[in-house]
Design a protein around this motif. Sequence first.
Motif, PDB file in Angstrom:
ATOM      1  N   MET A   1      39.811  25.685  10.714  1.00 32.91           N
ATOM      2  CA  MET A   1      40.817  25.915   9.687  1.00 32.91           C
ATOM      3  C   MET A   1      41.937  24.894   9.829  1.00 32.91           C
ATOM      4  SD  MET A   1      43.028  29.350   8.916  1.00 32.91           S
ATOM      5  CE  MET A   1      44.292  29.321   7.636  1.00 32.91           C
ATOM      6  N   ALA A   2      42.336  24.261   8.749  1.00 33.22           N
ATOM      7  CA  ALA A   2      43.382  23.240   8.791  1.00 33.22           C
ATOM      8  C   ALA A   2      44.735  23.863   9.072  1.00 33.22           C
ATOM      9  CB  ALA A   2      43.428  22.492   7.471  1.00 33.22           C
ATOM     10  N   THR A   3      45.544  23.191   9.867  1.00 37.67           N
ATOM     11  CA  THR A   3      46.911  23.634  10.113  1.00 37.67           C
ATOM     12  C   THR A   3      47.921  22.809   9.325  1.00 37.67           C
ATOM     13  OG1 THR A   3      47.052  22.184  12.050  1.00 37.67           O
ATOM     14  CG2 THR A   3      46.369  24.478  12.415  1.00 37.67           C
ATOM     15  N   LEU A   4      47.455  21.681   8.769  1.00 40.45           N
ATOM     16  CA  LEU A   4      48.325  20.793   8.005  1.00 40.45           C
ATOM     17  C   LEU A   4      47.623  20.341   6.734  1.00 40.45           C
ATOM     18  CD1 LEU A   4      49.665  18.240  10.662  1.00 40.45           C
ATOM     19  CD2 LEU A   4      50.923  20.160   9.705  1.00 40.45           C
ATOM     20  N   THR A   5      48.403  20.015   5.741  1.00 40.54           N
ATOM     21  CA  THR A   5      47.885  19.290   4.587  1.00 40.54           C
ATOM     22  C   THR A   5      48.639  17.973   4.469  1.00 40.54           C
ATOM     23  OG1 THR A   5      49.457  20.330   3.053  1.00 40.54           O
ATOM     24  CG2 THR A   5      47.329  21.421   3.366  1.00 40.54           C
ATOM     25  N   GLU A   6      47.937  16.929   4.063  1.00 39.15           N
ATOM     26  CA  GLU A   6      48.539  15.618   3.851  1.00 39.15           C
ATOM     27  C   GLU A   6      48.236  15.187   2.423  1.00 39.15           C
ATOM     28  OE1 GLU A   6      47.615  12.651   6.739  1.00 39.15           O
ATOM     29  OE2 GLU A   6      47.584  14.074   8.414  1.00 39.15           O
ATOM     30  N   THR A   7      49.283  15.042   1.637  1.00 33.08           N
ATOM     31  CA  THR A   7      49.129  14.656   0.242  1.00 33.08           C
ATOM     32  C   THR A   7      50.209  13.619  -0.086  1.00 33.08           C
ATOM     33  OG1 THR A   7      50.560  16.483  -0.465  1.00 33.08           O
ATOM     34  CG2 THR A   7      48.183  16.887  -0.443  1.00 33.08           C
ATOM     35  N   TYR A   8      50.307  13.258  -1.351  1.00 35.83           N
ATOM     36  CA  TYR A   8      51.434  12.436  -1.785  1.00 35.83           C
ATOM     37  C   TYR A   8      51.783  12.800  -3.210  1.00 35.83           C
ATOM     38  CZ  TYR A   8      48.124   9.401  -4.319  1.00 35.83           C
ATOM     39  OH  TYR A   8      47.165   8.925  -5.175  1.00 35.83           O
ATOM     40  N   VAL A   9      53.013  12.453  -3.584  1.00 34.76           N
ATOM     41  CA  VAL A   9      53.476  12.661  -4.945  1.00 34.76           C
ATOM     42  C   VAL A   9      54.198  11.396  -5.380  1.00 34.76           C
ATOM     43  CG1 VAL A   9      55.631  13.735  -4.149  1.00 34.76           C
ATOM     44  CG2 VAL A   9      54.825  14.173  -6.470  1.00 34.76           C
ATOM     45  N   ASP A  10      54.053  11.006  -6.624  1.00 36.15           N
ATOM     46  CA  ASP A  10      54.763   9.848  -7.160  1.00 36.15           C
ATOM     47  C   ASP A  10      55.926  10.360  -8.001  1.00 36.15           C
ATOM     48  OD1 ASP A  10      53.069   7.972  -5.993  1.00 36.15           O
ATOM     49  OD2 ASP A  10      51.653   8.070  -7.659  1.00 36.15           O
ATOM     50  N   LEU A  11      57.145  10.088  -7.544  1.00 30.56           N
ATOM     51  CA  LEU A  11      58.352  10.560  -8.211  1.00 30.56           C
ATOM     52  C   LEU A  11      58.994   9.416  -8.984  1.00 30.56           C
ATOM     53  CD1 LEU A  11      59.917  12.677  -5.308  1.00 30.56           C
ATOM     54  CD2 LEU A  11      58.357  13.423  -7.126  1.00 30.56           C
ATOM     55  N   GLU A  12      59.512   9.715 -10.145  1.00 28.32           N
ATOM     56  CA  GLU A  12      60.107   8.678 -10.980  1.00 28.32           C
ATOM     57  C   GLU A  12      61.565   8.425 -10.623  1.00 28.32           C
ATOM     58  OE1 GLU A  12      58.515   6.651 -13.029  1.00 28.32           O
ATOM     59  OE2 GLU A  12      56.742   7.699 -12.276  1.00 28.32           O
ATOM     60  N   THR A  13      61.927   7.143 -10.531  1.00 28.72           N
ATOM     61  CA  THR A  13      63.307   6.709 -10.360  1.00 28.72           C
ATOM     62  C   THR A  13      63.615   5.718 -11.488  1.00 28.72           C
ATOM     63  OG1 THR A  13      62.986   4.662  -9.067  1.00 28.72           O
ATOM     64  CG2 THR A  13      62.830   6.755  -7.873  1.00 28.72           C
ATOM     65  N   THR A  14      64.857   5.327 -11.600  1.00 33.25           N
ATOM     66  CA  THR A  14      65.212   4.352 -12.634  1.00 33.25           C
ATOM     67  C   THR A  14      64.652   2.975 -12.315  1.00 33.25           C
ATOM     68  OG1 THR A  14      67.321   3.835 -11.554  1.00 33.25           O
ATOM     69  CG2 THR A  14      67.331   5.589 -13.216  1.00 33.25           C
ATOM     70  N   ARG A  15      64.127   2.809 -11.112  1.00 31.01           N
ATOM     71  CA  ARG A  15      63.543   1.536 -10.704  1.00 31.01           C
ATOM     72  C   ARG A  15      62.036   1.660 -10.506  1.00 31.01           C
ATOM     73  NH1 ARG A  15      68.595   2.268  -8.875  1.00 31.01           N
ATOM     74  NH2 ARG A  15      70.071   0.516  -8.812  1.00 31.01           N
ATOM     75  N   ALA A  51      55.199  12.169  11.517  1.00 29.93           N
ATOM     76  CA  ALA A  51      55.414  13.119  10.433  1.00 29.93           C
ATOM     77  C   ALA A  51      54.503  14.331  10.580  1.00 29.93           C
ATOM     78  CB  ALA A  51      55.188  12.440   9.084  1.00 29.93           C
ATOM     79  N   ALA A  52      53.246  14.082  10.924  1.00 25.27           N
ATOM     80  CA  ALA A  52      52.295  15.179  11.085  1.00 25.27           C
ATOM     81  C   ALA A  52      52.690  16.078  12.254  1.00 25.27           C
ATOM     82  CB  ALA A  52      50.888  14.618  11.301  1.00 25.27           C
ATOM     83  N   ALA A  53      53.140  15.468  13.344  1.00 29.51           N
ATOM     84  CA  ALA A  53      53.565  16.257  14.495  1.00 29.51           C
ATOM     85  C   ALA A  53      54.744  17.156  14.136  1.00 29.51           C
ATOM     86  CB  ALA A  53      53.943  15.336  15.654  1.00 29.51           C
ATOM     87  N   LEU A  54      55.669  16.632  13.347  1.00 30.62           N
ATOM     88  CA  LEU A  54      56.830  17.421  12.944  1.00 30.62           C
ATOM     89  C   LEU A  54      56.418  18.538  11.987  1.00 30.62           C
ATOM     90  CD1 LEU A  54      59.853  17.866  13.040  1.00 30.62           C
ATOM     91  CD2 LEU A  54      60.124  16.087  11.302  1.00 30.62           C
ATOM     92  N   ALA A  55      55.533  18.228  11.053  1.00 33.23           N
ATOM     93  CA  ALA A  55      55.050  19.254  10.126  1.00 33.23           C
ATOM     94  C   ALA A  55      54.332  20.368  10.878  1.00 33.23           C
ATOM     95  CB  ALA A  55      54.130  18.626   9.082  1.00 33.23           C
ATOM     96  N   GLY A  56      53.635  20.003  11.927  1.00 35.58           N
ATOM     97  CA  GLY A  56      52.916  20.993  12.724  1.00 35.58           C
ATOM     98  C   GLY A  56      53.835  21.976  13.418  1.00 35.58           C
TER      99      GLY A  56
END
Length: 247
Positions: A1-15, A51-56
């Motif tokens: 069973m996974a203890t973490l998920t790793e994904t990404y999101v693309d957020l819009e900025t003015t740049r 990052a993964a260690a901190l999320a864990g």
Amino acid sequence: MATLTETYVDLETTRGSMRVHVFAPVSAGPVPAVIFYSEIFQATGPIRRMAAALAGEGYLVAVPEVYHEFEEPGTVLAYDQAGSDRGNELKYAKELASYDEDVDVVVTWLKGHEGCTGKIASYGVCLGGHLALRAGYHPGISAIAAYYPTDVHSATLGAGKSDDTLKRIAKLDASMLFVWGRQDPHIPKEGRELIHRALEECGADFEWHEFNAAHAFLRDEGPRYNPALARVCMSLLLRYLGEKLSS
């Protein structure tokens, strides 16, 4: 069973679009969030492992690509001279207003995330340490962890190499954790003393730790890595975040 998920999101900025890598614990309810700012090389292997260690440990961790207006999404700069040169070039090409806008965009997204309690800290290493400190001026950030932050003492971040991060320190309400390497050539003794004096003079809420270590001693690649100190520094971070984000 996974203890973490790793994904990404693309957020819009003015740049343009900013890719944010998201590391989340598999849990029954919302958890505090941490915006984790990388070195000049963006989301490298060592940064992702940190990052993964901190999320864990029970945190929703968001790692923004700080050079999103210059590089394609997913770009990782190599730990070599070419990568260092490009990272440093972009560090001084990016406008301060863009750094600050990025903070607001990520904070706003986290505030609306169903997995976030609404409590958010900023954390970073090297360039990211400076960005974590600067992020603390956003009212949505309640705690800052800055590990060997560069360019704070010299006030040279961003386009024009003239930032106001340290000048505004008296206006910073968030608590702060600083960690330094005493043998770090990028932040000499005089630079550390300048920052410490500014914090003392304004009565800031901060703690300060110095170790006999070089720059980037948390990075688990290369000759400067100090695994024993990395463990100590993770313990410091977890204790600090636990205190500041639990209420």
